[in-house]
Motif scaffolding. Structure first.
Motif, short mmCIF file in Angstrom:
data_model
loop_
_atom_site.label_atom_id
_atom_site.label_comp_id
_atom_site.label_asym_id
_atom_site.label_seq_id
_atom_site.Cartn_x
_atom_site.Cartn_y
_atom_site.Cartn_z
N ALA A 3 -3.45 13.37 7.58
CA ALA A 3 -4.17 12.33 6.84
C ALA A 3 -5.23 11.67 7.71
O ALA A 3 -6.33 11.37 7.25
N ARG B 31 -9.10 12.23 -4.15
CA ARG B 31 -8.19 13.09 -3.38
C ARG B 31 -7.91 12.48 -2.00
O ARG B 31 -6.77 12.50 -1.54
N HIS B 32 -8.91 11.92 -1.36
CA HIS B 32 -8.70 11.27 -0.06
C HIS B 32 -7.71 10.10 -0.20
O HIS B 32 -6.81 9.95 0.64
N VAL C 7 -4.18 11.52 -0.48
CA VAL C 7 -3.64 11.96 0.82
C VAL C 7 -3.18 10.75 1.63
O VAL C 7 -2.10 10.78 2.26
N GLU D 224 0.10 9.55 0.18
CA GLU D 224 1.17 10.48 0.51
C GLU D 224 1.60 10.36 1.97
O GLU D 224 2.73 10.71 2.32
#
Length: 117
Positions: free
Chosen positions: A35, A72-73, A76, A79
């Protein structure tokens, strides 16, 4: 399949699904390093570190990526236990989970933040 997609994208009525968060205590070191390896995500983390909790919305970051790529960044970062998001009407607010992440990976975030100085 359609149900999983609807859950990921929101309901048929146009509402988006609430973001899914991972507790930093459950994040493996590899996921945290992945990440933080991306320069766009490091920029997001640095900007969040300089803001108060829940101050920054997703659209306020000046990064050279499309809206889909930015989403999407953010995913991540969630997550990896670095980011918490919450919806406030049509806006999605962000908070860096610094204390929780520091408890799991002491000093790692400090290294990333120092890089930008």
């Amino acid at each position: 399949m359609a149900t999983a997609r609807a859950a990921a994208e929101g309901t048929a009525s146009g509402h988006r699904a609430a973001p899914v968060h991972v507790e930093p205590a459950d994040v493996p070191l590899e996921a945290a390093l992945v990440a933080l390896a991306d320069p766009v995500r490091r920029t997001l983390v640095r900007e969040l570190a300089g803001a108060t909790d829940w101050e920054r919305t997703c659209g306020t970051f000046d990064v050279p990526v499309t809206k889909a790529t930015l989403s999407r960044h953010f995913s991540v970062l969630r997550e990896a236990g670095l980011l918490e998001q919450r919806d406030a009407g049509p806006r999605r607010l962000n908070r860096l989970r610094r204390a929780e992440f520091d408890a799991r990976f002491p000093g790692l975030l400090d290294l990333v933040l120092r890089e930008g100085e």
